[in-house]
Design a protein around this motif. Structure first.
Motif, PDB file in Angstrom:
ATOM      1  N   SER A  43     -27.684  37.668  48.057  1.00 40.15           N
ATOM      2  CA  SER A  43     -28.850  36.951  48.598  1.00 40.15           C
ATOM      3  C   SER A  43     -29.198  37.527  49.973  1.00 40.15           C
ATOM      4  O   SER A  43     -28.351  38.091  50.663  1.00 40.15           O
ATOM      5  CB  SER A  43     -28.584  35.445  48.699  1.00 40.15           C
ATOM      6  OG  SER A  43     -27.514  35.176  49.577  1.00 40.15           O
ATOM      7  N   LEU A  44     -30.467  37.362  50.340  1.00 43.39           N
ATOM      8  CA  LEU A  44     -30.970  37.840  51.630  1.00 43.39           C
ATOM      9  C   LEU A  44     -31.518  36.670  52.425  1.00 43.39           C
ATOM     10  O   LEU A  44     -32.124  35.753  51.854  1.00 43.39           O
ATOM     11  CB  LEU A  44     -32.083  38.875  51.419  1.00 43.39           C
ATOM     12  CG  LEU A  44     -31.654  40.231  50.875  1.00 43.39           C
ATOM     13  CD1 LEU A  44     -32.851  41.007  50.345  1.00 43.39           C
ATOM     14  CD2 LEU A  44     -30.926  41.041  51.944  1.00 43.39           C
ATOM     15  N   SER A  45     -31.319  36.704  53.720  1.00 35.75           N
ATOM     16  CA  SER A  45     -31.889  35.662  54.576  1.00 35.75           C
ATOM     17  C   SER A  45     -33.412  35.750  54.551  1.00 35.75           C
ATOM     18  O   SER A  45     -33.982  36.791  54.191  1.00 35.75           O
ATOM     19  CB  SER A  45     -31.374  35.812  56.013  1.00 35.75           C
ATOM     20  OG  SER A  45     -31.748  37.075  56.541  1.00 35.75           O
ATOM     21  N   ASP A  46     -34.068  34.663  54.899  1.00 36.55           N
ATOM     22  CA  ASP A  46     -35.539  34.585  54.912  1.00 36.55           C
ATOM     23  C   ASP A  46     -36.142  34.907  53.546  1.00 36.55           C
ATOM     24  O   ASP A  46     -37.287  35.372  53.469  1.00 36.55           O
ATOM     25  CB  ASP A  46     -36.141  35.515  55.977  1.00 36.55           C
ATOM     26  CG  ASP A  46     -35.649  35.184  57.378  1.00 36.55           C
ATOM     27  OD1 ASP A  46     -35.508  33.980  57.678  1.00 36.55           O
ATOM     28  OD2 ASP A  46     -35.409  36.115  58.154  1.00 36.55           O
ATOM     29  N   GLY A  47     -35.378  34.681  52.496  1.00 38.36           N
ATOM     30  CA  GLY A  47     -35.879  34.961  51.151  1.00 38.36           C
ATOM     31  C   GLY A  47     -36.164  36.429  50.915  1.00 38.36           C
ATOM     32  O   GLY A  47     -36.893  36.791  49.989  1.00 38.36           O
ATOM     33  N   GLY A  48     -35.601  37.295  51.761  1.00 40.01           N
ATOM     34  CA  GLY A  48     -35.835  38.732  51.616  1.00 40.01           C
ATOM     35  C   GLY A  48     -37.220  39.166  52.024  1.00 40.01           C
ATOM     36  O   GLY A  48     -37.678  40.230  51.629  1.00 40.01           O
ATOM     37  N   MET A  49     -37.906  38.353  52.837  1.00 44.00           N
ATOM     38  CA  MET A  49     -39.289  38.654  53.237  1.00 44.00           C
ATOM     39  C   MET A  49     -39.345  39.194  54.668  1.00 44.00           C
ATOM     40  O   MET A  49     -38.748  38.613  55.581  1.00 44.00           O
ATOM     41  CB  MET A  49     -40.160  37.402  53.156  1.00 44.00           C
ATOM     42  CG  MET A  49     -40.318  36.849  51.756  1.00 44.00           C
ATOM     43  SD  MET A  49     -41.228  37.947  50.657  1.00 44.00           S
ATOM     44  CE  MET A  49     -42.825  37.920  51.408  1.00 44.00           C
ATOM     45  N   VAL A  50     -40.075  40.283  54.847  1.00 48.89           N
ATOM     46  CA  VAL A  50     -40.357  40.844  56.165  1.00 48.89           C
ATOM     47  C   VAL A  50     -41.872  40.963  56.288  1.00 48.89           C
ATOM     48  O   VAL A  50     -42.528  41.521  55.417  1.00 48.89           O
ATOM     49  CB  VAL A  50     -39.710  42.243  56.344  1.00 48.89           C
ATOM     50  CG1 VAL A  50     -40.217  42.917  57.604  1.00 48.89           C
ATOM     51  CG2 VAL A  50     -38.198  42.128  56.370  1.00 48.89           C
ATOM     52  N   ASP A  51     -42.423  40.419  57.369  1.00 49.45           N
ATOM     53  CA  ASP A  51     -43.866  40.497  57.615  1.00 49.45           C
ATOM     54  C   ASP A  51     -44.085  41.265  58.911  1.00 49.45           C
ATOM     55  O   ASP A  51     -43.708  40.794  59.988  1.00 49.45           O
ATOM     56  CB  ASP A  51     -44.462  39.093  57.709  1.00 49.45           C
ATOM     57  CG  ASP A  51     -45.982  39.109  57.823  1.00 49.45           C
ATOM     58  OD1 ASP A  51     -46.574  40.205  57.927  1.00 49.45           O
ATOM     59  OD2 ASP A  51     -46.573  38.016  57.827  1.00 49.45           O
ATOM     60  N   GLN A  74     -29.937  39.222  57.042  1.00 49.82           N
ATOM     61  CA  GLN A  74     -28.538  39.154  56.601  1.00 49.82           C
ATOM     62  C   GLN A  74     -28.460  39.238  55.084  1.00 49.82           C
ATOM     63  O   GLN A  74     -29.185  38.543  54.371  1.00 49.82           O
ATOM     64  CB  GLN A  74     -27.897  37.850  57.078  1.00 49.82           C
ATOM     65  CG  GLN A  74     -26.400  37.803  56.845  1.00 49.82           C
ATOM     66  CD  GLN A  74     -25.786  36.530  57.395  1.00 49.82           C
ATOM     67  OE1 GLN A  74     -25.853  35.486  56.765  1.00 49.82           O
ATOM     68  NE2 GLN A  74     -25.200  36.635  58.585  1.00 49.82           N
ATOM     69  N   LEU A  75     -27.591  40.111  54.620  1.00 47.07           N
ATOM     70  CA  LEU A  75     -27.304  40.238  53.195  1.00 47.07           C
ATOM     71  C   LEU A  75     -25.931  39.638  52.949  1.00 47.07           C
ATOM     72  O   LEU A  75     -24.968  39.985  53.631  1.00 47.07           O
ATOM     73  CB  LEU A  75     -27.311  41.704  52.772  1.00 47.07           C
ATOM     74  CG  LEU A  75     -26.741  42.027  51.381  1.00 47.07           C
ATOM     75  CD1 LEU A  75     -27.617  41.454  50.278  1.00 47.07           C
ATOM     76  CD2 LEU A  75     -26.577  43.529  51.200  1.00 47.07           C
ATOM     77  N   THR A  76     -25.844  38.720  51.987  1.00 50.12           N
ATOM     78  CA  THR A  76     -24.549  38.166  51.603  1.00 50.12           C
ATOM     79  C   THR A  76     -24.338  38.390  50.118  1.00 50.12           C
ATOM     80  O   THR A  76     -25.277  38.378  49.329  1.00 50.12           O
ATOM     81  CB  THR A  76     -24.439  36.660  51.920  1.00 50.12           C
ATOM     82  OG1 THR A  76     -25.459  35.967  51.201  1.00 50.12           O
ATOM     83  CG2 THR A  76     -24.580  36.393  53.405  1.00 50.12           C
ATOM     84  N   VAL A  77     -23.076  38.596  49.760  1.00 45.82           N
ATOM     85  CA  VAL A  77     -22.686  38.689  48.362  1.00 45.82           C
ATOM     86  C   VAL A  77     -21.502  37.753  48.185  1.00 45.82           C
ATOM     87  O   VAL A  77     -20.481  37.903  48.856  1.00 45.82           O
ATOM     88  CB  VAL A  77     -22.298  40.121  47.950  1.00 45.82           C
ATOM     89  CG1 VAL A  77     -21.909  40.167  46.480  1.00 45.82           C
ATOM     90  CG2 VAL A  77     -23.434  41.103  48.231  1.00 45.82           C
ATOM     91  N   THR A 118     -36.572  51.076  55.447  1.00 42.25           N
ATOM     92  CA  THR A 118     -35.168  51.349  55.186  1.00 42.25           C
ATOM     93  C   THR A 118     -34.298  50.252  55.796  1.00 42.25           C
ATOM     94  O   THR A 118     -34.477  49.896  56.959  1.00 42.25           O
ATOM     95  CB  THR A 118     -34.757  52.734  55.737  1.00 42.25           C
ATOM     96  OG1 THR A 118     -33.361  52.939  55.488  1.00 42.25           O
ATOM     97  CG2 THR A 118     -35.021  52.868  57.216  1.00 42.25           C
ATOM     98  N   PRO A 119     -33.372  49.676  55.016  1.00 45.62           N
ATOM     99  CA  PRO A 119     -32.403  48.722  55.563  1.00 45.62           C
ATOM    100  C   PRO A 119     -31.251  49.486  56.227  1.00 45.62           C
ATOM    101  O   PRO A 119     -30.576  50.285  55.588  1.00 45.62           O
ATOM    102  CB  PRO A 119     -31.912  47.943  54.341  1.00 45.62           C
ATOM    103  CG  PRO A 119     -32.833  48.328  53.218  1.00 45.62           C
ATOM    104  CD  PRO A 119     -33.346  49.690  53.555  1.00 45.62           C
ATOM    105  N   SER A 120     -31.056  49.219  57.500  1.00 46.43           N
ATOM    106  CA  SER A 120     -29.972  49.846  58.250  1.00 46.43           C
ATOM    107  C   SER A 120     -28.846  48.828  58.434  1.00 46.43           C
ATOM    108  O   SER A 120     -29.095  47.686  58.810  1.00 46.43           O
ATOM    109  CB  SER A 120     -30.492  50.316  59.608  1.00 46.43           C
ATOM    110  OG  SER A 120     -29.459  50.868  60.379  1.00 46.43           O
ATOM    111  N   ILE A 121     -27.611  49.232  58.149  1.00 49.22           N
ATOM    112  CA  ILE A 121     -26.457  48.327  58.231  1.00 49.22           C
ATOM    113  C   ILE A 121     -25.912  48.356  59.653  1.00 49.22           C
ATOM    114  O   ILE A 121     -25.438  49.386  60.134  1.00 49.22           O
ATOM    115  CB  ILE A 121     -25.374  48.745  57.224  1.00 49.22           C
ATOM    116  CG1 ILE A 121     -25.949  48.751  55.796  1.00 49.22           C
ATOM    117  CG2 ILE A 121     -24.158  47.835  57.321  1.00 49.22           C
ATOM    118  CD1 ILE A 121     -25.077  49.453  54.775  1.00 49.22           C
ATOM    119  N   GLN A 122     -25.975  47.209  60.325  1.00 46.71           N
ATOM    120  CA  GLN A 122     -25.475  47.103  61.699  1.00 46.71           C
ATOM    121  C   GLN A 122     -23.984  46.783  61.728  1.00 46.71           C
ATOM    122  O   GLN A 122     -23.246  47.305  62.564  1.00 46.71           O
ATOM    123  CB  GLN A 122     -26.259  46.024  62.456  1.00 46.71           C
ATOM    124  CG  GLN A 122     -27.769  46.229  62.423  1.00 46.71           C
ATOM    125  CD  GLN A 122     -28.183  47.573  62.996  1.00 46.71           C
ATOM    126  OE1 GLN A 122     -27.725  47.985  64.055  1.00 46.71           O
ATOM    127  NE2 GLN A 122     -29.044  48.276  62.269  1.00 46.71           N
TER     128      GLN A 122
END
Length: 197
Positions: A43-51, A74-77, A118-122
């Motif tokens: 799952s992704l925070s904010d429903g996976g939405m970027v505006d 945030q990505l959680t599994v 691109t999703p960058s992993i912090q």
């Protein structure tokens, strides 16, 4: 008596032929599948939405990509039990990215590629412990240290200092989603263009 004999003989002949006729018109039924003892739910925070909001065409660089957003996510599994798994990045806008490795943002009305994100992993935590992000470009045969989720690549986690995927029950990745618009001189921007990644 002779009629009864022929009737019996005919019935015997039909019974004798019937099994051969059925065997000649048979087909196979195959049932396959996998019983999976462990299930994982991403799952992704904010429903996976970027505006990224409204981007003025005049703010775009004419001969270079313009970064128009850097959004934390945030990505959680969450898995039923500790298990080995990898994330596979699939571009839902395939063929629209202006960069082969990254995810597309759609097309203009003139079929021009708008840009990419691109999703960058912090950072990453596996079951509460810091881990490294790793990727594979050969379906898991080998792994390298990497900080992005790329399309058509596997992304997993390893213990710090190693390159071997580890079993995880609960994974949390802090991401930054970077969004780039293609160089302005490659786009027709006479009307509004919807960013659709």
């Amino acid at each position: 008596m002779i009629k009864k004999y022929f009737a019996a003989l005919s019935a015997t002949a039909l019974i004798g032929v019937a099994p051969y006729a059925m065997a000649a018109s048979s087909t196979d039924l195959t049932v396959t599948g996998i019983i999976t003892p462990k299930a994982c739910a991403p799952s992704l925070s904010d429903g996976g939405m970027v505006d990224v909001g409204k981007v003025q065409a005049t703010d775009l660089l004419p001969t270079q990509y313009t970064r128009v957003g850097s959004h934390p996510m945030q990505l959680t599994v969450a898995c039923d039990a500790s298990t080995l798994f990898a994330l596979n990045g699939i571009d839902n806008k395939a063929g629209t990215s202006s960069s082969n490795q990254y995810f597309g943002l759609g097309l203009t009305s003139n079929n021009e590629k708008i840009g990419y994100f691109t999703p960058s992993i912090q950072s990453a935590l596996a079951d509460g412990q810091p881990v490294h992000s790793i990727r594979s470009i050969d379906n898991g045969a080998s792994w390298t240290r990497f900080y992005q989720i790329l399309k058509d690549n596997l992304t997993s986690t390893s213990a710090v200092g190693t390159l071997i995927p580890i079993s995880v029950k609960d994974l949390t990745m802090e991401l930054t989603i970077y969004t780039f618009i293609a160089r302005a001189d490659s786009l027709t921007l006479a009307d509004d263009v919807a960013i659709d990644g």
